[in-house]
Design a protein around this motif. Structure first.
Motif, PDB file in Angstrom:
ATOM      1  N   GLY A 257       8.742  12.241   8.223  1.00  0.00           N
ATOM      2  CA  GLY A 257       9.312  13.056   7.160  1.00  0.00           C
ATOM      3  C   GLY A 257       8.229  13.593   6.241  1.00  0.00           C
ATOM      4  N   GLU A 258       8.549  13.665   4.960  1.00  0.00           N
ATOM      5  CA  GLU A 258       7.596  14.182   3.978  1.00  0.00           C
ATOM      6  C   GLU A 258       7.802  13.492   2.650  1.00  0.00           C
ATOM      7  OE1 GLU A 258       6.028  18.468   2.152  1.00  0.00           O
ATOM      8  OE2 GLU A 258       7.569  18.404   3.701  1.00  0.00           O
ATOM      9  N   GLY A 259       6.727  12.979   2.078  1.00  0.00           N
ATOM     10  CA  GLY A 259       6.803  12.303   0.795  1.00  0.00           C
ATOM     11  C   GLY A 259       5.876  11.106   0.749  1.00  0.00           C
ATOM     12  N   LYS A 260       6.197  10.166  -0.111  1.00  0.00           N
ATOM     13  CA  LYS A 260       5.422   8.942  -0.252  1.00  0.00           C
ATOM     14  C   LYS A 260       6.227   7.755   0.267  1.00  0.00           C
ATOM     15  CE  LYS A 260       2.619  10.365  -4.227  1.00  0.00           C
ATOM     16  NZ  LYS A 260       1.353  10.364  -3.463  1.00  0.00           N
ATOM     17  N   ALA A 261       5.541   6.833   0.941  1.00  0.00           N
ATOM     18  CA  ALA A 261       6.172   5.606   1.410  1.00  0.00           C
ATOM     19  C   ALA A 261       5.307   4.427   0.989  1.00  0.00           C
ATOM     20  CB  ALA A 261       6.350   5.629   2.926  1.00  0.00           C
ATOM     21  N   PHE A 262       5.957   3.287   0.805  1.00  0.00           N
ATOM     22  CA  PHE A 262       5.254   2.062   0.422  1.00  0.00           C
ATOM     23  C   PHE A 262       5.514   1.007   1.489  1.00  0.00           C
ATOM     24  CE2 PHE A 262       5.951   4.486  -3.392  1.00  0.00           C
ATOM     25  CZ  PHE A 262       4.750   4.378  -4.074  1.00  0.00           C
ATOM     26  N   VAL A 263       4.433   0.372   1.912  1.00  0.00           N
ATOM     27  CA  VAL A 263       4.469  -0.553   3.043  1.00  0.00           C
ATOM     28  C   VAL A 263       3.931  -1.907   2.600  1.00  0.00           C
ATOM     29  CG1 VAL A 263       3.484  -1.028   5.323  1.00  0.00           C
ATOM     30  CG2 VAL A 263       4.261   1.284   4.751  1.00  0.00           C
ATOM     31  N   GLU A 264       4.593  -2.975   3.067  1.00  0.00           N
ATOM     32  CA  GLU A 264       4.142  -4.333   2.770  1.00  0.00           C
ATOM     33  C   GLU A 264       3.431  -4.915   3.992  1.00  0.00           C
ATOM     34  OE1 GLU A 264       5.942  -8.784   1.696  1.00  0.00           O
ATOM     35  OE2 GLU A 264       7.261  -7.024   1.684  1.00  0.00           O
TER      36      GLU A 264
ATOM     37  N   ILE B 136       0.835  -1.196   0.000  1.00  0.00           N
ATOM     38  CA  ILE B 136       0.000   0.000   0.000  1.00  0.00           C
ATOM     39  C   ILE B 136       0.874   1.251   0.000  1.00  0.00           C
ATOM     40  CG2 ILE B 136      -1.882  -1.195   1.179  1.00  0.00           C
ATOM     41  CD1 ILE B 136      -1.121   0.261   3.716  1.00  0.00           C
ATOM     42  N   GLU B 137       0.329   2.316  -0.549  1.00  0.00           N
ATOM     43  CA  GLU B 137       1.013   3.614  -0.620  1.00  0.00           C
ATOM     44  C   GLU B 137       0.430   4.547   0.433  1.00  0.00           C
ATOM     45  OE1 GLU B 137       1.105   7.431  -3.663  1.00  0.00           O
ATOM     46  OE2 GLU B 137       1.067   5.400  -4.514  1.00  0.00           O
ATOM     47  N   ILE B 138       1.307   5.232   1.164  1.00  0.00           N
ATOM     48  CA  ILE B 138       0.839   6.203   2.152  1.00  0.00           C
ATOM     49  C   ILE B 138       1.517   7.547   1.896  1.00  0.00           C
ATOM     50  CG2 ILE B 138       0.244   4.551   3.969  1.00  0.00           C
ATOM     51  CD1 ILE B 138       2.930   5.014   5.240  1.00  0.00           C
ATOM     52  N   ASP B 139       0.759   8.623   2.116  1.00  0.00           N
ATOM     53  CA  ASP B 139       1.290   9.974   2.005  1.00  0.00           C
ATOM     54  C   ASP B 139       1.723  10.447   3.388  1.00  0.00           C
ATOM     55  OD1 ASP B 139       0.916  10.481  -0.797  1.00  0.00           O
ATOM     56  OD2 ASP B 139      -1.237  10.565  -0.400  1.00  0.00           O
ATOM     57  N   VAL B 140       3.002  10.766   3.531  1.00  0.00           N
ATOM     58  CA  VAL B 140       3.565  11.176   4.813  1.00  0.00           C
ATOM     59  C   VAL B 140       3.847  12.670   4.754  1.00  0.00           C
ATOM     60  CG1 VAL B 140       5.377  10.740   6.507  1.00  0.00           C
ATOM     61  CG2 VAL B 140       4.643   8.900   4.984  1.00  0.00           C
ATOM     62  N   GLY B 141       3.463  13.398   5.776  1.00  0.00           N
ATOM     63  CA  GLY B 141       3.700  14.835   5.777  1.00  0.00           C
ATOM     64  C   GLY B 141       3.046  15.513   6.949  1.00  0.00           C
ATOM     65  N   HIS B 142       1.724  15.369   7.060  1.00  0.00           N
ATOM     66  CA  HIS B 142       0.992  16.004   8.149  1.00  0.00           C
ATOM     67  C   HIS B 142       1.048  15.175   9.427  1.00  0.00           C
ATOM     68  CE1 HIS B 142      -0.475  19.080   5.461  1.00  0.00           C
ATOM     69  NE2 HIS B 142      -0.941  18.147   4.630  1.00  0.00           N
ATOM     70  N   GLY B 143       1.507  13.951   9.332  1.00  0.00           N
ATOM     71  CA  GLY B 143       1.639  13.088  10.498  1.00  0.00           C
ATOM     72  C   GLY B 143       2.449  11.861  10.141  1.00  0.00           C
ATOM     73  N   ALA B 144       2.933  11.166  11.160  1.00  0.00           N
ATOM     74  CA  ALA B 144       3.743   9.976  10.956  1.00  0.00           C
ATOM     75  C   ALA B 144       2.871   8.726  11.050  1.00  0.00           C
ATOM     76  CB  ALA B 144       4.867   9.923  11.987  1.00  0.00           C
ATOM     77  N   TYR B 145       3.453   7.596  10.673  1.00  0.00           N
ATOM     78  CA  TYR B 145       2.778   6.307  10.737  1.00  0.00           C
ATOM     79  C   TYR B 145       3.656   5.314  11.480  1.00  0.00           C
ATOM     80  CZ  TYR B 145      -0.359   8.012   7.061  1.00  0.00           C
ATOM     81  OH  TYR B 145      -1.275   8.732   6.339  1.00  0.00           O
ATOM     82  N   MET B 146       2.999   4.371  12.163  1.00  0.00           N
ATOM     83  CA  MET B 146       3.685   3.260  12.799  1.00  0.00           C
ATOM     84  C   MET B 146       3.388   1.997  11.993  1.00  0.00           C
ATOM     85  SD  MET B 146       5.012   4.923  15.261  1.00  0.00           S
ATOM     86  CE  MET B 146       4.731   6.392  16.262  1.00  0.00           C
ATOM     87  N   VAL B 147       4.417   1.195  11.733  1.00  0.00           N
ATOM     88  CA  VAL B 147       4.247   0.007  10.910  1.00  0.00           C
ATOM     89  C   VAL B 147       5.018  -1.141  11.543  1.00  0.00           C
ATOM     90  CG1 VAL B 147       6.223   0.555   9.415  1.00  0.00           C
ATOM     91  CG2 VAL B 147       4.392  -0.889   8.533  1.00  0.00           C
ATOM     92  N   HIS B 148       4.601  -2.367  11.252  1.00  0.00           N
ATOM     93  CA  HIS B 148       5.271  -3.530  11.835  1.00  0.00           C
ATOM     94  C   HIS B 148       6.729  -3.600  11.387  1.00  0.00           C
ATOM     95  CE1 HIS B 148       5.476  -6.304   8.302  1.00  0.00           C
ATOM     96  NE2 HIS B 148       4.464  -5.561   7.869  1.00  0.00           N
ATOM     97  N   ARG B 149       7.529  -4.367  12.078  1.00  0.00           N
ATOM     98  CA  ARG B 149       8.986  -4.341  11.984  1.00  0.00           C
ATOM     99  C   ARG B 149       9.538  -4.368  10.560  1.00  0.00           C
ATOM    100  NH1 ARG B 149      13.358  -6.168  15.458  1.00  0.00           N
ATOM    101  NH2 ARG B 149      15.162  -6.630  14.161  1.00  0.00           N
TER     102      ARG B 149
END
Length: 229
Positions: free
Chosen positions: A139-146, A89-102
């Protein structure tokens, strides 16, 4: 930058980079490249933070070094294949952070910062000697998470909680409150302590739960593997 996710059960993320564009990720996650893409491995990419930042990324499972994949010699493409059946999945990072599994972080644009958010020893049976670890993607930008298996999303209202087996915690907004709680006296083959642990997630915010975990898959197939000795 153009992105495309191919497949369903074992998806692949392909990112087409125009000349001068770049993404960063863990070297072991990269599956293939084409065109004018060059690789630059650095301890500074995707995090910085000096020595503490290096240790934090190593603990989180993101690794000490990150690789920048830059289209220096014309446009090109990079591919990242999933390691387990599931979704990217794609997430937009900028206005807040995300927590993801290891092992959730796959790659991101150059403004993404990856660090360790939480580490807690819950029992070697499920998470190994390193215990339970969350990555923080900021940070700021796009991240991809599995994420593993099927993805179930919940939008929690303020004060609303859900109790989840820690292994099924995939991703959640930073503002979601996270707490590990122990259910005393409940025996489980996963935990050596005799306690059964649940993660309490409290809103407001969105959570993504994953139905498949690497430890759970390993435990399931272990009965069918040849026994040594």
């Amino acid at each position: 930058m153009q992105t495309k996710i191919i497949g369903t059960v074992l998806p692949v993320l392909e990112i087409e980079l125009a000349s001068g564009e770049a993404v960063v990720g863990v070297p072991e996650q990269l599956s293939w490249i084409t065109g004018g893409v060059t690789l630059h491995t650095s301890v500074a990419a995707a995090g910085g933070g000096g020595l503490f930042g290096l240790v934090s990324r190593a603990v989180s499972g993101a690794g000490i070094v990150m690789t920048e994949m830059r289209a220096e010699n014309g446009p090109g493409m990079v591919g990242f294949a999933a390691h387990l059946p599931g979704e990217i999945i794609e997430i937009d990072v900028g206005h807040g952070a995300y927590m993801v599994h290891r092992h959730g972080f796959l790659c991101g644009t150059s403004g993404i910062v990856v660090s360790s958010a939480l580490q807690q020893n819950l029992g070697a049976g499920v998470f190994g000697g390193d215990g339970f670890v969350l990555q923080k993607i900021a940070g700021e930008g796009k991240a991809f998470v599995e994420l593993g298996g099927e993805i179930v999303k919940y939008d929690l209202q303020a004060g609303q909680s859900i109790h989840v087996h820690p292994g099924h915690v995939g991703l959640f907004d930073e503002q979601v409150s996270f707490e590990i709680t122990a259910m005393r006296g409940v025996r489980s083959t996963f935990f050596a302590t005799g306690d059964f642990f649940m993660a309490k997630l409290t809103g407001p915010g969105r959570v993504w739960l994953q139905t498949l975990t690497a430890p759970g898959l390993a435990h399931t197939i272990s009965h069918y593997l040849p026994k040594q000795g």
